[in-house]
Scaffold this motif. Structure first.
Motif, PDB file in Angstrom:
ATOM      1  N   SER A   1       0.838  -1.189   0.000  1.00  0.00           N
ATOM      2  CA  SER A   1       0.000   0.000   0.000  1.00  0.00           C
ATOM      3  C   SER A   1       0.884   1.254   0.000  1.00  0.00           C
ATOM      4  CB  SER A   1      -0.953  -0.085   1.197  1.00  0.00           C
ATOM      5  OG  SER A   1      -2.063   0.739   1.017  1.00  0.00           O
ATOM      6  N   GLN A   2       0.696   2.203   0.940  1.00  0.00           N
ATOM      7  CA  GLN A   2       1.482   3.438   0.836  1.00  0.00           C
ATOM      8  C   GLN A   2       2.985   3.182   0.962  1.00  0.00           C
ATOM      9  OE1 GLN A   2       0.033   6.091   3.944  1.00  0.00           O
ATOM     10  NE2 GLN A   2       1.278   5.146   5.551  1.00  0.00           N
ATOM     11  N   GLY A   3       3.371   2.084   1.593  1.00  0.00           N
ATOM     12  CA  GLY A   3       4.793   1.730   1.667  1.00  0.00           C
ATOM     13  C   GLY A   3       5.415   1.576   0.283  1.00  0.00           C
ATOM     14  N   GLY A   4       4.568   1.283  -0.718  1.00  0.00           N
ATOM     15  CA  GLY A   4       5.067   1.110  -2.089  1.00  0.00           C
ATOM     16  C   GLY A   4       5.535   2.405  -2.709  1.00  0.00           C
ATOM     17  N   GLN A   5       4.697   3.467  -2.602  1.00  0.00           N
ATOM     18  CA  GLN A   5       5.172   4.736  -3.179  1.00  0.00           C
ATOM     19  C   GLN A   5       6.274   5.354  -2.314  1.00  0.00           C
ATOM     20  OE1 GLN A   5       1.926   4.272  -2.366  1.00  0.00           O
ATOM     21  NE2 GLN A   5       0.961   6.064  -1.478  1.00  0.00           N
ATOM     22  N   PHE A   6       6.326   4.997  -1.026  1.00  0.00           N
ATOM     23  CA  PHE A   6       7.407   5.530  -0.196  1.00  0.00           C
ATOM     24  C   PHE A   6       8.735   4.860  -0.581  1.00  0.00           C
ATOM     25  CE2 PHE A   6       4.161   6.424   3.460  1.00  0.00           C
ATOM     26  CZ  PHE A   6       3.537   7.350   2.651  1.00  0.00           C
ATOM     27  N   LEU A   7       8.679   3.561  -0.874  1.00  0.00           N
ATOM     28  CA  LEU A   7       9.905   2.893  -1.334  1.00  0.00           C
ATOM     29  C   LEU A   7      10.328   3.401  -2.710  1.00  0.00           C
ATOM     30  CD1 LEU A   7       9.419  -0.787  -0.115  1.00  0.00           C
ATOM     31  CD2 LEU A   7      11.320   0.728   0.475  1.00  0.00           C
ATOM     32  N   ARG A   8       9.351   3.754  -3.537  1.00  0.00           N
ATOM     33  CA  ARG A   8       9.702   4.351  -4.828  1.00  0.00           C
ATOM     34  C   ARG A   8      10.431   5.681  -4.598  1.00  0.00           C
ATOM     35  NH1 ARG A   8       6.853   7.667  -8.151  1.00  0.00           N
ATOM     36  NH2 ARG A   8       4.784   7.164  -7.295  1.00  0.00           N
ATOM     37  N   ALA A   9       9.972   6.441  -3.616  1.00  0.00           N
ATOM     38  CA  ALA A   9      10.673   7.686  -3.272  1.00  0.00           C
ATOM     39  C   ALA A   9      12.087   7.372  -2.783  1.00  0.00           C
ATOM     40  CB  ALA A   9       9.900   8.454  -2.203  1.00  0.00           C
TER      41      ALA A   9
END
Ligand SMILES: *[C@@H]1O[C@H](CO)[C@@H](O)[C@H](O)[C@H]1NC(C)=O
Ligand SMILES: *[C@@H]1O[C@H](CO)[C@@H](O)[C@H](O)[C@H]1NC(C)=O
Ligand SMILES: *[C@@H]1O[C@H](CO)[C@@H](O)[C@H](O)[C@H]1NC(C)=O
Length: 330
Positions: free
Chosen positions: A124-132
């Motif tokens: 979930s939001q951890g995915g776009q944070f890892l992309r960052a």
């Protein structure tokens, strides 16, 4: 690069130490045990909204990673060593500061910082944070990033709270109130990836996080695009029956404007390659997958399949033609 020169030794040491700790009574692997390219890359897992690094469910995913690729070192991202504070940080905090902390934590970690690369798993939001993390941070680099139900293109709504979860309910109430005020943008995590295509100007002007990492503003950061295109794989999973994340198509980086859905490959951000996604796609490194079920309902078999396909030995080769991620730098 110079920093990789001592790496094979360090990696071998770390691996030996790990297997000694994990399997004191038996030796690991077969005849080519001395070939440290067989060592699985560490896996970094970033959990989602309302979860904590120490939660049983998350730890069982880590156990599955280790079962699929024995000897894998698994690191669970946390914003605080206290699980309750770590959970609070999924709702409240400045996402840019959170990502910066994770950069520092990984760069200072004795095992992760000496690995040639890591694989990353974002829920979930951890995915776009890892992309960052991939876009902004320096070391360790990421080989493959797998995201499940992430909000790559933002959300217009989030229906995530169980009836008695007041922390969650408070956050969600705030999401639609002064979403783009400084106060809310610097404090409410989901607001920092709120994005409504019907109100794009305000988002571009005010978004504290997503508009930047998506390179949607006129000034593009070329490092972001280079780093994304240098991944071996970005695997994006969408939950077919997701009713929590609105719109669910954000999991595939699609644009949903009213009833109109524009696939990533037809979007300007892809065609002009603001983020390196087109370059990644051209080398075969961009994968779209669907799993049935609602948000975060993932069968173990699906997890094992993706772990065995994309995680594991450092010397693994992929359809993208990429092998050992750091080999051209040694
Ligand atoms: C691009 O991002 C990197 C990593 O966060 C940063 O160091 C750099 O200053 C940024 N460049 C521009 C032009 O904003
Ligand atoms: C991003 O790019 C920079 C500059 O090339 C590089 O040093 C860094 O390792 C990359 N970061 C990741 C996480 O891959
Ligand atoms: C979304 O659709 C509205 C019209 O319904 C339009 O005004 C707006 O520009 C569209 N947004 C994007 C990002 O295409």
């Amino acid at each position: 690069m110079a920093r990789f020169q001592t790496l094979p030794i360090l990696l071998a040491l770390a691996s030996a130490l790990r297997s000694a700790l994990a399997h004191p009574a038996k030796t690991q692997g077969g005849p080519d045990d001395s070939d440290n390219d067989d060592t699985p890359l560490p896996v970094v897992i970033w959990h989602g909204l309302g979860d904590t690094f120490s939660a049983e469910g998350l730890q069982s995913v880590g156990a599955l990673v280790e079962k699929t690729n024995p000897g894998t070192f698994v690191y669970y991202v946390r914003l605080d060593e206290n699980p309750s504070n770590d959970r609070t940080a999924t709702f409240y905090g400045d996402v840019n500061a959170q990502v910066a902390k994770v950069c520092a934590d990984l760069a200072g970690h004795p095992i992760l910082s000496t690995a040639p690369a890591v694989d990353a798993l974002g829920f979930s939001q951890g995915g776009q944070f890892l992309r960052a993390y991939v876009e902004r941070c320096s070391a360790p680099p990421v080989r493959n990033l797998v995201t499940f139900g992430s909000q790559h293109n933002g959300i217009v709504d989030y229906r995530a709270c169980s009836p008695a979860d007041w922390l969650c309910k408070g956050a969600m109430a705030m999401l639609h109130t002064n979403t783009f005020s400084d106060l809310v943008q610097s404090r409410l995590v989901p607001a920092q990836y709120f994005r409504d295509p019907r109100d794009l100007d305000r988002y571009l002007d005010r978004s504290n996080f997503l508009a930047d990492i998506n390179n949607e503003r006129p000034d593009k950061n070329s490092t972001y695009a280079e780093n994304i295109s240098r991944l071996s794989n970005l695997v994006m999973y969408l939950f077919g029956d997701d009713t929590t994340v609105i719109p669910k198509e954000t999991g595939w980086f699609e644009e949903v404007n009213g009833t109109e859905v524009t696939p990533l490959r037809a979007r300007r951000m892809y065609l002009e390659d603001w983020l390196g996604l087109r370059a990644l796609d051209r080398k075969g490194g961009l994968t779209f997958r669907t799993v049935p079920g609602n948000h975060m309902q993932i069968a173990d078999e699906e997890l094992e399949r993706v772990f065995s396909e994309f995680f594991g030995p450092a010397n693994k080769r992929f359809a993208s033609g990429d092998g050992y991620v750091a080999s051209d730098e040694l």
